[in-house]
Design an enzyme around this catalytic site. Structure first.
Site: not given
Length: 732
Positions: A201, A271, A274
């Site tokens: 976007s 992030d 994990d």
């Protein structure tokens, strides 16, 4: 891990009979819902957009979900079938492991528990969500749900973020999950997620110093699959008055504005999930995992997924495994890999709601301080002239010496998350001196050009995102822009320059001129198309042959140039493209262009095909999985794919051997809003607001979408009433 089982003797006839009876509710419940509906007014304007007015926030939510059901119930239902992990019940075994993935990552029992302990104000909204949909089904017995005949108030707690990419699995694929839990690598029984390819976007904000009237302006430009969100307004006497795009089946405006401020979300590569390598041992026939030199029992859960086959439901039982880090999702290098993630939370849903009622910058920052938005960047503007940018929001504190895009050791506490970073520690920027902000799913280190945050001040896992060609284009435009109005912002937002070709085309020309001999057949074949590309200004246009040649050619080059989402330490799209162009050989560039010419000649009888001839918008039915047909009407679209740098994105492809390319992703809801003494805004929606092909609002915005022409947003009730097409209470 995967047990055979007997077939459930349940035919679709029985299913359908159950669905019809399940929509019946007792008279006491009917009376309650009828009374509730009378507290809500829906005004449909001349574009079919619902403006909902309720006494309470809960009333407004009731009206919002009822209006959504009127416009496209099937999309609401399908979103929750997916989040319940029940797609296999209607699509069959082909999505079996997609359902397993959802059930491992989104726990329905946790959602039910959250509902029970939800604060009373949130529980009222959740109840209104379910009441509205169930009331709609009661009032519309002609609507036959595919599966869900009754909606529960805890359903929204399965899906607490409105993003199109709200599920985070780090680097783990559905194929790996399937291989682990089935014992084979056959590419069947799942649909793999698209990896690396840019969807994304655009969000732009302009401070008073850069606008003609001295008011902040926000540009909202999500790139999603078409019809993923409709346009709505919800208002209550409890301080709610918000306009924008809502994801089907959710009760909060995902991207939009109120009278004080506005927000645009772009997909983030921060992030937030994990991967851990577990040390698994067997002791006395039981599984254990090692953690800080202690053995702890692996948690085993049996998950049953039913899939439809030959008119019957077939149950498949999976024995699944969990450690303290999360579910086991794969096996790599002989080690079980678990995933730690945060794919749903009540706090996330609370944040999604409270930000829509922000009265000022401080309120919005308090919403951000909940730190529960896992998938979005945010571009912000308000009526006091503030503009702001946050890169991500939910960011776990980790060991800064590790590369968290890789698998880490799950057997030691040093790799555990240590809480969440405060917002002021994350990449953000308030009121930069240059007076503008942009994010196009690109690095935050170019969000304000030279005045952007500096990469050296932040940890790598906070912003692994690289630069892309939309980001390059946006910075180029805004560095020289000034005196912005709504119309000028929209015009810049529709800048169709395909900036990747500023790198690729000169390289192609050089390779051609240095390596193709003038007396060869290849030279004669390629001389004219190369000349057209060499003299092109790189702007996608409806009548441009160069655009057709360039776009078709680029898709046949090394896929590395399409890789938009990167991990820590990897080169970004601009770097990869620059390296490719710098080192490209004849075999990497020339045969690909020859193939394009051959294909165009085969389909069209000439390679000189204008982009608008081949690049089309078509909406011929309200189906979720649309079929495209060359023999049916369609509109030419001049702008191109965002992955090549166009700010207005129109991602198209050939469908089932079609002659033309048909768009399916890109610009959807687009809106520009100015925060003056009164709100001024303009918007456009792909196709129209209704999912009913018999409605006049199914394609009434299609030509506007094609031309980049926006309608005036009706934000104030007096304006809505002047342009009212229908005023009613839910159920009438």
């Amino acid at each position: 891990m995967f047990n055979s089982s007997k077939i459930i003797k349940l035919t679709f006839l029985i299913c359908c009979s159950f669905q019809i009876s399940a929509q019946k509710i007792n008279q006491k419940e009917v009376n309650r819902l009828e009374k509730l509906a009378q507290q809500v007014t829906i005004i449909r304007d001349n574009w079919g957009i619902p403006h909902i007015y309720g006494k309470t926030d809960a009333d407004a939510v009731f009206g919002l979900l009822y209006a959504q059901c009127e416009d496209d119930f099937k999309r609401i239902e399908m979103n929750y079938i997916e989040k319940l992990g029940r797609l296999s019940e209607i699509k069959g075994q082909s999505v079996l492991y997609n359902d397993l993935e959802i059930k491992l990552l989104i726990d329905t029992e946790e959602a039910k528990a959250d509902y029970k302990k939800a604060p009373s104000w949130l529980k009222k909204l959740l109840n209104s969500y379910a009441d509205a949909i169930n009331f709609y089904l009661y009032k519309h017995p002609e609507v036959k749900p595919a599966l869900l005949t009754h909606f529960e108030p805890w359903f929204p707690l399965l899906w607490t973020d409105g993003s199109i990419g709200a599920i985070s699995t780090a680097d783990l694929s559905t194929g790996e999950l399937k291989a682990f839990y089935s014992g084979n690598n056959d590419k069947v029984a799942y649909v793999e997620r698209e990896k690396y390819v840019q969807t994304g976007s655009n969000g732009f904000a302009f401070a008073p110093s850069k606008t003609a009237d001295g008011n902040a302006i926000l540009y909202i430009n999500p790139h999603t699959t078409f019809y993923f969100r409709p346009e709505v307004q919800i208002t209550s006497d409890e301080g709610l008055n918000v306009y924008g795009a809502v994801t089907w089946g959710q009760f909060f405006i995902y991207q939009g504005f109120n009278e004080n401020c506005g927000w645009m979300h772009t997909s983030s590569n921060v992030d937030v999930a994990d991967m851990y390598a577990e040390k698994i041992t067997t002791k006395n026939g039981k599984l254990f995992y090692e953690f800080d030199k202690k053995l702890l029992p692996v948690i085993e859960k049996e998950i049953t997924i039913n899939y439809t086959e030959n008119g019957k439901l077939v149950p498949k039982k999976f024995k699944t495994y969990f450690t303290n880090n999360g579910p086991i999702m794969a096996k790599r290098d002989g080690k079980w890999i678990s995933l730690k993630s945060n794919n749903r939370s009540m706090t996330s849903l609370i944040q999604s709601w409270v930000r829509t009622k922000s009265k000022n910058f401080d309120d919005y920052k308090k919403a951000m301080d909940l730190k529960a938005n896992t998938s979005n960047n945010t571009v912000y503007a308000d009526n006091k002239g503030n503009i702001a940018y946050w890169h991500g929001n939910f960011i776990p504190i980790r060991d800064k010496n590790l590369n968290w895009s890789k698998v880490v050791d799950g057997s030691v506490s040093s790799t555990q998350w240590k809480g969440l970073h405060d917002v002021n520690e994350t990449v953000h920027l308030y009121n930069p001196v240059n007076g503008w902000l942009q994010n196009c799913n690109s690095t935050p280190y170019s969000v304000a050009g030279e005045n952007s945050p500096k990469e050296v001040n932040y940890l790598p896992y906070m912003a692994p995102d690289g630069e892309n060609f939309r980001g390059v284009n946006a910075v180029r435009i805004f560095n020289k822009g000034d005196k912005y109005t709504l119309d000028k912002v929209i015009a810049d937002g529709y800048d169709s320059k395909l900036s990747i070709f500023e790198i690729l085309i000169p390289s192609l020309v050089t390779v051609f001129e240095k390596n193709i001999k003038p007396d060869s057949a290849e030279y004669l074949e390629l001389k004219e198309p190369i000349s057209i590309l060499k003299n092109w200004d790189y702007y996608a246009k409806e009548n441009s042959v160069a655009t057709t040649l360039a776009v078709e050619w680029a898709y046949k080059l090394d896929p590395i140039i399409q890789k938009a989402y990167i991990d820590e330490g990897e080169l970004d799209q601009v770097e990869n493209t620059t390296n490719f162009a710098k080192n490209a050989t004849v075999t990497q560039m020339i045969p690909q262009l020859q193939t394009v010419l051959k294909e165009l000649n085969s389909k069209w009888g000439t390679w000189q095909v204008a982009w608008g001839e081949i690049n089309r918008f078509q909406r011929s039915s309200g189906d979720i999985d649309l079929k495209y047909d060359d023999s049916k009407p369609s509109l030419p679209i001049g702008f191109g794919p965002g992955s090549w740098g166009s700010l207005p994105s129109f991602k198209s492809s050939y469908q089932n051997g079609s002659k033309k390319r048909y768009g399916y992703n890109g610009n959807s809801f687009v809106c520009a809003v100015e925060f003056g003494s009164k709100i001024k805004a303009k918007s456009v929606l792909a196709g129209g607001n209704s999912g009913d092909e018999n409605s006049k609002h199914f394609t009434d915005q299609a030509e506007m979408y094609q031309k980049g022409q926006f309608k005036d947003v009706l934000f104030y009730k007096e304006d809505v009433q002047k342009n009212a097409e229908k005023t009613y209470h839910p159920g009438e």
